[in-house]
Design an enzyme around this catalytic site. Sequence first.
Site, PDB file in Angstrom:
ATOM      1  NE  ARG A 518      -3.211  -0.630   3.096  1.00 23.51           N
ATOM      2  CZ  ARG A 518      -4.506  -0.856   2.968  1.00 23.51           C
ATOM      3  NH1 ARG A 518      -5.296   0.082   2.517  1.00 23.51           N
ATOM      4  NH2 ARG A 518      -5.011  -2.012   3.287  1.00 23.51           N
ATOM      5  CB  SER A 582       5.907  -6.097   7.547  1.00 25.31           C
ATOM      6  OG  SER A 582       5.127  -4.954   7.349  1.00 25.31           O
ATOM      7  CG  ASP A 636       4.242  -5.417  10.358  1.00 26.68           C
ATOM      8  OD1 ASP A 636       5.188  -5.651  11.137  1.00 26.68           O
ATOM      9  OD2 ASP A 636       3.612  -6.321   9.761  1.00 26.68           O
TER      10      ASP A 636
END
Length: 909
Positions: A518, A582, A636
């Site tokens: 994203r 992440s 994350d």
Amino acid sequence: MVTAVAQRLASQRKEIDDTLAAFALSPTQLQEVKAKMRVELERGLKKDSHPTASVKMLPTYVYRTPDGTERGKYLALDLGGTNFRVLVVKIRTGMRNSVRMYNKIYAIPLEIMQGTGEELFDHIVQCISDFLDYMGMKNTRLPLGFTFSFPCNQTDLVCWTKGFKATECEGYDVVDMLREAIKRRNEFDLDIVAIVNDTVGTMMTCAYEDPKCQIGLIAGTGSNVCYMEEMKNIEFVEGDEGQMCVNTEWGGFGANDNIEDIRTRYDREVDGGSLNPGKQRFEKMTSGMYLGEIVRRILIDLTKHGLLFRGRITERLKTKGIFETKFLSQIESDRLALLQVRSILQHLGLDSTCDDSIIVKEVCGAVSRRAAQLCGAGMAAVVDKIRENRGLDNLEITVGVDGTLYKLHPHFSTILKDTVRELAPNCKVDFILSEDGSGKGAALITAVIDKYLYAMRFSDETLRDIMARFRREMENGLGRDTNPTATVKMLPTFVRSIPDGSEKGDFIALDLGGSNFRILRVKVSHEKKQTVQMESQIYETPEDIIHGSGSRLFDHVAECLGDFMEKQKIKDKKLPIGFTFSFPCAHTKLDEAVLLTWTKRFKASGVEGMDVVKLLNKAIKKRGDYDADIMAVVNDTVGTMMTCGFDDQRCEVGIIIGTGTNACYMEELRHIDLVEGDEGRMCINTEWGAFGDDGTLEDIRTEFDREIDRGSPNPGKQLFEKMVSGMYMGELVRLILVKMAKEGLLFEGRITPELLTKGKIETKHVSAIEKSKEGLTKAEEILTRLGVEPSEDDCIAVQHVCAIVSFRSANLIAATLGAILTRLKDNKNTPRLRTTVGIDGSLYKMHPQYARRLHKTVRRLVPESDVRFLLSESGSGKGAAMVTAWASRLADQTRQIHRNFMLSSHSYP
Ligand code: G6P
Ligand code: G6P
Ligand code: BGC
Ligand code: BGC
């Protein structure tokens, strides 16, 4: 005179004999009963005749008897006999007498037995609740085996029998009703794994002792038989291989009028006065609930004719139900003198002479003898069928038996056995009594299904042990000397505080590593109050890019970023960028992040050991169409903690339960050996996914966990993650189902190519299957897509497997999170920890029960804490922007100081 008396006595005798003659069955009549029963057994098994057969021959989906390898701890309910019982059954292997049981009997008042279904099931759940309290087991979610001694089509109650008549139950799903009642009470959780008839429970109980036991017989309040039938003979069930236990429901024999020749008017009267007229005709001639009633009606008749009780029909004699099986059994006992029989009758309120006692005893004898002979004839039909099924001249087989009539009556069992011997001379039939009731058998069936799952359930003691292990791992990771060999890396993140409300600016956040890649634009403004505006776009990251070269991966990221900036019309600006990456990275500062190892699906070459900021900058520079300023790289978990910290200043832990799993928390700087300084705190990215990589968790890993690891892109790594996170959960379930199907425990042993295909069950399917309302329908849909045609029992078992796997995950996470919380508590040196945990991740968000289970277990494991679990609604991008805001402010300040310094140096040449 003497002759007159003699004549009167003779005629009385004749009248009595005539009455009882109707109960004496000749050998030929018994042969006929056997033959008719045999016809009905066949009709019940055939597709065409099954719907109208009087002997229902219900499939039970129990494919085998226990083999001695079962173990675990189970809850059992035993409803439908004289007593309603709740039990806990502990099965251990490797020892004789390895089954231990604790049980409590509960009354079911008549008004509940015949009230509404909801009242009945609420009562049952209330009894379970009392039992769990009594055993101190409310917090242990146990699998439940349910002995429900009524005819059921899979789990739908066909009709009540015996003394039950609750409304709105017939045609309903019993498991659903129980589940709904558990939900209404909202006090505890249970996995309803198996629902079995008492005959099946009895067969299983006895088969545990004697493997030759393949028949279960109940001669109690009701009457019934089950036995192991060849699959190929059960026409309405798919599949030809192996065997399945069939619940005959032979109590219904006679519904098509084929035994009218042997029914007496007393049988018809008893039927007419019963709760279910016209039904269970054979049962009403053979079982304990009705024998006494037949006797009573004969006695009334004989009294009317002046043959008993001096011709006086008392109110007592008119009272339905006074003659219970136990009195029948006592009266017929050879050990009782006539006087004692008389006193029993008197106790029943029947004023009798010695002669009366003789006659009553005769009546009882005739009625019970016929019952035993009829059961014997029925049993002869069953054993002969099994013998012929197997193409044998002679069969040796064992029948497991239970029921008050069989157990208490002095002659019933002998007459039954004699009849079987006479009518089935080629079968050597042993009868063994089930000492422990059918609850044990229900637990054994549960254990058969549960065989592969028991290792996935942990006691709180085990969870506390895992918590302590993880605490040690954390300490190892933080220590200077121990860190190099630590598996849980405890990475410093250089994030020193959660947002304080002063952040502002216009940022770009990249968010790579979860199920979506994203890119976001985050605008934080400060009019009156701090507000955040976000716009985002999801970009594909194709498999070939994830698995290709590192430069291709970063070219792709740079290309998507370029596209995003173009769309946002900010290509000419140099907005500060926060990068949520992440994966485990070593930082020496915020904007430097060396990837230690790929996890999850990622495997791009040439990235491990490199600074991802450099790699991304290089890719951007190569393009040359825009400029970027990557200010911060955050994990994350950190992004999530910061996102949640924006709303709740108390947030000091961030956890992800998604494709992967991980946690970060605020640690005291003085405890972080690898970073200079002692003041304040720094966020530590634990990278708990690697917990167990050094063998610490071997005792709780199962064969399925090992198989998952072997087939993964990173064998031997992230072993904790592979037991708990979304990327693996569906696959874990699939592997268990394959194993169970191979064992014949599911899908009638059928395994389809789809079921054998890796990845065909996803974690989102597990979530769907565990939905309480439509879960079973979802299970059916999903399994049907895999080419198996699941029975309802299959769906229940699959739901159970899913629940065990996801529950294990929530439990394990509760243990590791518990370790972090106790550490925070110790750091703060406070008797009670009040804190907020920010959480994100698809598994946590999508699974219908996960969050509740996790919260509950954490509260149990760390009782001295008040934990608020805060779901990160907006992903970690917002949090990354917060860190970036802080980083750019720091950079501005540094620049300012630098400029001031330069200026001042100029003024003082
Ligand atoms: C077993 C079971 C009961 C069953 C009963 C039959 O022990 O545990 O569930 O229904 O036998 O006996 P009863 O005589 O009580 O009907
Ligand atoms: C957050 C983040 C992602 C993160 C994800 C985990 O929302 O923004 O970067 O990796 O949660 O969830 P997933 O289930 O997608 O792995
Ligand atoms: C029920 C059976 C049960 C039997 C013995 C009958 O009334 O229909 O399902 O096995 O009683 O308890
Ligand atoms: C990674 C972590 C990450 C987690 C959740 C794990 O595989 O190693 O860095 O936080 O997944 O996305």
